[in-house]
Design a protein around this motif. Structure first.
Motif, PDB file in Angstrom:
ATOM      1  N   PRO A  87       0.634  -1.337   0.092  1.00 20.58           N
ATOM      2  CA  PRO A  87      -0.100  -0.025  -0.142  1.00 20.58           C
ATOM      3  C   PRO A  87       0.704   1.307  -0.161  1.00 20.58           C
ATOM      4  CG  PRO A  87      -0.207  -1.011   2.103  1.00 20.58           C
ATOM      5  CD  PRO A  87       0.537  -1.872   1.205  1.00 20.58           C
ATOM      6  N   HIS A  88       2.223   1.247   0.327  1.00 27.09           N
ATOM      7  CA  HIS A  88       2.923   2.260   0.508  1.00 27.09           C
ATOM      8  C   HIS A  88       3.596   2.606  -0.732  1.00 27.09           C
ATOM      9  CE1 HIS A  88       5.291  -1.080   1.695  1.00 27.09           C
ATOM     10  NE2 HIS A  88       6.281  -0.258   1.568  1.00 27.09           N
ATOM     11  N   LEU A  89       3.594   1.704  -1.681  1.00 29.24           N
ATOM     12  CA  LEU A  89       4.223   1.908  -2.948  1.00 29.24           C
ATOM     13  C   LEU A  89       3.296   2.153  -4.086  1.00 29.24           C
ATOM     14  CD1 LEU A  89       6.661  -1.087  -2.640  1.00 29.24           C
ATOM     15  CD2 LEU A  89       7.229   1.318  -1.941  1.00 29.24           C
ATOM     16  N   THR A  90       3.662   3.078  -5.215  1.00 26.89           N
ATOM     17  CA  THR A  90       2.877   3.222  -6.142  1.00 26.89           C
ATOM     18  C   THR A  90       2.859   1.969  -7.199  1.00 26.89           C
ATOM     19  OG1 THR A  90       4.836   3.851  -7.798  1.00 26.89           O
ATOM     20  CG2 THR A  90       3.884   5.642  -6.448  1.00 26.89           C
ATOM     21  N   VAL A  91       1.886   1.894  -8.181  1.00 24.45           N
ATOM     22  CA  VAL A  91       1.755   0.879  -8.908  1.00 24.45           C
ATOM     23  C   VAL A  91       3.127   0.394  -9.505  1.00 24.45           C
ATOM     24  CG1 VAL A  91       0.525   0.147 -11.074  1.00 24.45           C
ATOM     25  CG2 VAL A  91      -0.761   1.144  -9.268  1.00 24.45           C
ATOM     26  N   LEU A  97       9.726  -3.259  -7.698  1.00 27.52           N
ATOM     27  CA  LEU A  97      10.400  -3.725  -6.505  1.00 27.52           C
ATOM     28  C   LEU A  97      11.288  -5.113  -6.750  1.00 27.52           C
ATOM     29  CD1 LEU A  97      11.125  -3.258  -3.618  1.00 27.52           C
ATOM     30  CD2 LEU A  97       9.295  -4.417  -3.004  1.00 27.52           C
ATOM     31  N   SER A  98      10.721  -6.032  -6.953  1.00 21.39           N
ATOM     32  CA  SER A  98      11.560  -7.455  -7.081  1.00 21.39           C
ATOM     33  C   SER A  98      12.204  -7.578  -8.079  1.00 21.39           C
ATOM     34  CB  SER A  98      10.240  -8.416  -7.197  1.00 21.39           C
ATOM     35  OG  SER A  98       9.884  -8.976  -5.731  1.00 21.39           O
ATOM     36  N   PRO A  99      11.600  -7.275  -9.410  1.00 22.20           N
ATOM     37  CA  PRO A  99      12.590  -7.366 -10.592  1.00 22.20           C
ATOM     38  C   PRO A  99      14.117  -6.637 -10.235  1.00 22.20           C
ATOM     39  CG  PRO A  99      10.610  -6.893 -11.320  1.00 22.20           C
ATOM     40  CD  PRO A  99      10.588  -6.862  -9.791  1.00 22.20           C
ATOM     41  N   ILE A 100      13.925  -5.564  -9.514  1.00 19.37           N
ATOM     42  CA  ILE A 100      15.216  -4.617  -9.309  1.00 19.37           C
ATOM     43  C   ILE A 100      16.008  -5.156  -8.188  1.00 19.37           C
ATOM     44  CG2 ILE A 100      16.045  -2.578  -8.358  1.00 19.37           C
ATOM     45  CD1 ILE A 100      13.729  -0.954  -9.809  1.00 19.37           C
ATOM     46  N   GLU A 101      15.185  -5.708  -7.051  1.00 16.20           N
ATOM     47  CA  GLU A 101      16.084  -6.301  -5.871  1.00 16.20           C
ATOM     48  C   GLU A 101      16.289  -7.850  -5.998  1.00 16.20           C
ATOM     49  OE1 GLU A 101      17.035  -4.466  -3.503  1.00 16.20           O
ATOM     50  OE2 GLU A 101      15.635  -2.520  -3.580  1.00 16.20           O
ATOM     51  N   VAL A 102      15.273  -8.382  -6.511  1.00 13.69           N
ATOM     52  CA  VAL A 102      15.816 -10.007  -6.628  1.00 13.69           C
ATOM     53  C   VAL A 102      16.198 -10.285  -7.880  1.00 13.69           C
ATOM     54  CG1 VAL A 102      14.600 -12.344  -6.375  1.00 13.69           C
ATOM     55  CG2 VAL A 102      13.813 -10.336  -5.385  1.00 13.69           C
ATOM     56  N   LYS A 126      -2.528   4.150 -14.583  1.00 11.73           N
ATOM     57  CA  LYS A 126      -2.504   3.976 -13.107  1.00 11.73           C
ATOM     58  C   LYS A 126      -1.174   3.883 -12.636  1.00 11.73           C
ATOM     59  CE  LYS A 126      -7.166   4.154 -12.753  1.00 11.73           C
ATOM     60  NZ  LYS A 126      -7.760   5.432 -12.398  1.00 11.73           N
ATOM     61  N   ILE A 127      -0.092   4.091 -13.429  1.00 17.78           N
ATOM     62  CA  ILE A 127       1.196   3.754 -13.188  1.00 17.78           C
ATOM     63  C   ILE A 127       1.631   4.355 -11.973  1.00 17.78           C
ATOM     64  CG2 ILE A 127       2.382   5.502 -15.039  1.00 17.78           C
ATOM     65  CD1 ILE A 127       4.188   2.863 -15.488  1.00 17.78           C
ATOM     66  N   GLN A 128       1.160   5.815 -11.896  1.00 18.79           N
ATOM     67  CA  GLN A 128       1.788   6.362 -10.433  1.00 18.79           C
ATOM     68  C   GLN A 128       0.853   6.334  -9.372  1.00 18.79           C
ATOM     69  OE1 GLN A 128       4.602   7.309 -10.338  1.00 18.79           O
ATOM     70  NE2 GLN A 128       5.207   7.292 -12.210  1.00 18.79           N
ATOM     71  N   ALA A 129      -0.351   5.784  -9.459  1.00 22.63           N
ATOM     72  CA  ALA A 129      -1.294   5.566  -8.520  1.00 22.63           C
ATOM     73  C   ALA A 129      -0.877   4.769  -7.501  1.00 22.63           C
ATOM     74  CB  ALA A 129      -2.760   5.227  -8.981  1.00 22.63           C
TER      75      ALA A 129
ATOM     76  N   PRO B 146       8.642   0.303   6.889  1.00 24.75           N
ATOM     77  CA  PRO B 146       7.899   1.593   6.526  1.00 24.75           C
ATOM     78  C   PRO B 146       6.514   1.695   6.823  1.00 24.75           C
ATOM     79  CG  PRO B 146       9.327   0.880   4.504  1.00 24.75           C
ATOM     80  CD  PRO B 146       9.106  -0.297   5.636  1.00 24.75           C
ATOM     81  N   GLN B 147       5.765   0.608   6.577  1.00 18.94           N
ATOM     82  CA  GLN B 147       4.467   0.398   6.933  1.00 18.94           C
ATOM     83  C   GLN B 147       4.175   0.621   8.604  1.00 18.94           C
ATOM     84  OE1 GLN B 147       1.399  -2.156   4.735  1.00 18.94           O
ATOM     85  NE2 GLN B 147       3.512  -2.757   3.853  1.00 18.94           N
TER      86      GLN B 147
END
Lengths: 240, 225
Positions: A87-91, A97-102, A126-129, B146-147
């Motif tokens: 919920p605290h991250l945009t779409v 997140l995972s493609p970058i981190e993992v 909705k990319i920035q929602a 963060p949450q």
């Protein structure tokens, strides 16, 4: 190929999985159907390693599945009934997140990938929602895109439309249909009989932790082999 | 003696210096307390029974005894233990001892705050991370903390406000902060009320300013809820 052998899982006194074995080949679309509490979600979650089993093994492409093995984890995407978006991250951030981190993808590559996937599920605007700004159906489509971002070979769906308002079920099923038609291997726990009938290659009917019937969709819906499946189908098609 | 005789620039500066000391102590103890709290919370939710047990004793002991006792104990007890171990005397600084004691005290409360904050995060968030192949550390850092931080921000602010006020407890071991400063001035003029009122106004201003900015921050963080 995913193979599960002799899975046993109990919750207290209830046997959620009672010696269940199952094999899903690449390209197959397998629907798990059954009354609530029959163990279909538990089976799906056990295959992904979300549920510890007391007995039995999972094999992926012949190798024993270890849930800490990220390469094996990434072969299976998982979609939850309640989306579980962050919920605290945009779409966009949910997807990258995972493609970058993992997968150690560069940020730019991950964003291109995310945009492509959002176009696929019809949510490029909705990319920035943030997730709270989306409807249930949109959330679930983002969740599907998020799983696809890890480039899985199998997609596992755990009642993906059960938490949605009726008018939003369609848009999610449409995305799943597109995936199916593109040849994605899928295991789907669902109450959407239309989906199962039309798109599945095989139906597993579960009751009390056991697979009681395994049929092609035509056989299952038109001429079920077991009385239990017959009863179940009568109940859910009441007044239809 | 009139009010203006007592509330001279010199005396007001003296009080404000005391206020700065109170604020300084609150900031130090809040920082160390939060660090201790994160460690304590990590121990409490760890799988190791021993770590859980240590954290539980820490929290129960600190929460079960008065803070004033803890300050006095550290101030009087530490030199004694030091002498027993090394055989030589040590002069302890009341400010340092005060900050250590209040930090340890605050850490126990923050441990419980943060533990609660982490455990209030829906299990589905952990599961989603697992299905995406995110390891434990990343899950904690990118998704859970963060949450959790957003959830514990209001009680953390209360804790900070409490520390601004509770910093006056170290006056019992000879440290001078706002309240002690007011008492010193009160004794000099044989009129405590004026300086106590002045001190309470300064306390109120400090706590209100903190609340104001905390509310703003909270609103900004809540924007995407």
């Amino acid at each position: 190929m995913i193979k599960a052998t002799n899975l046993v899982k109990t919750f207290g006194k209830v046997k959620a999985l009672d010696d269940v074995s199952v094999e899903i080949k690449k390209g197959e679309i397998v629907c798990l159907i059954g009354p609530s509490g029959s163990g279909k979600s538990t089976l799906l979650r056990a295959i992904k390693g979300l549920e510890e089993v007391e007995q039995g093994e999972i094999y992926i492409d012949g190798e024993k599945f270890d849930k800490k093995n990220i390469k094996q984890q990434n072969k299976m995407g998982f979609v939850f009934q309640h989306f579980n978006l962050f919920p605290h991250l945009t779409v966009l951030e949910n997807l990258t997140l995972s493609p970058i981190e993992v997968l150690k993808m560069s940020k730019a590559d991950a964003e291109v990938l995310a945009k492509d996937l959002l176009i696929k599920v019809g949510l490029e605007d909705k990319i920035q929602a943030y997730p709270n700004q989306l409807s249930g159906g949109q959330k679930q489509r983002v969740a599907i895109a998020r799983s696809l971002a890890m480039n899985p070979e199998f997609m596992l769906f755990d009642e993906p439309t059960s938490a949605l308002d009726p008018e939003m079920v369609c848009e999610v099923l449409k995305v799943m249909q597109d995936l199916a038609e593109q040849g994605m291997s899928m295991i789907v726990v669902t109450h959407e009989m239309g989906f199962a009938k039309k798109l599945s290659s095989r139906i597993l009917f579960l009751e009390e932790g056991k697979i009681v019937e395994e049929s092609s969709p035509t056989t299952f819906f038109e001429n079920p082999k077991t009385d239990r499946a017959k009863e179940f189908l009568e109940k859910i098609t009441y007044l239809q | 003696m009139t009010l203006s005789d007592m509330l001279t620039v010199e005396n007001l500066t003296y009080l404000l210096n005391g206020a700065m000391m109170s604020l300084f102590i609150a900031i130090c103890t809040f920082t160390f307390g939060t660090i201790l709290g994160v460690i304590g919370a990590a121990m409490k939710i760890s799988k190791s029974k021993l770590l859980q047990w240590i954290a539980k004793i820490y929290v129960d002991f600190i929460r079960g005894t008065p803070m004033l006792l803890q300050i006095l104990f550290l101030y009087l007890g530490f030199p004694l233990i030091y002498k027993m171990v090394t055989g030589s005397f040590i002069r302890v600084n009341p400010y340092v001892i005060g900050i250590i004691a209040i930090s340890i005290n605050s850490g126990a409360y923050v441990t419980e705050l943060i533990r609660g904050g982490i455990q209030s995060i829906d299990k589905g968030q952990w599961e989603a991370c697992q299905t995406l192949g995110l390891p434990y550390g990343l899950t904690m850092r990118k998704i859970i903390l963060p949450q959790a931080f957003k959830n514990v921000l209001p009680p953390l602010v209360s804790e900070f406000i409490m520390l601004i006020k509770d910093s006056c407890l170290i006056s019992c071991i000879g440290a001078v902060e706002l309240l002690q400063g007011a008492q010193i001035l009160g004794a000099r003029y044989y009129n405590y009320v004026v300086f106590l009122v002045a001190a309470s106004i300064i306390y109120l201003i400090m706590t209100s300013v903190v609340s104001f900015f905390a509310n703003k921050l909270e609103k900004r963080l809540a924007a995407n809820d």
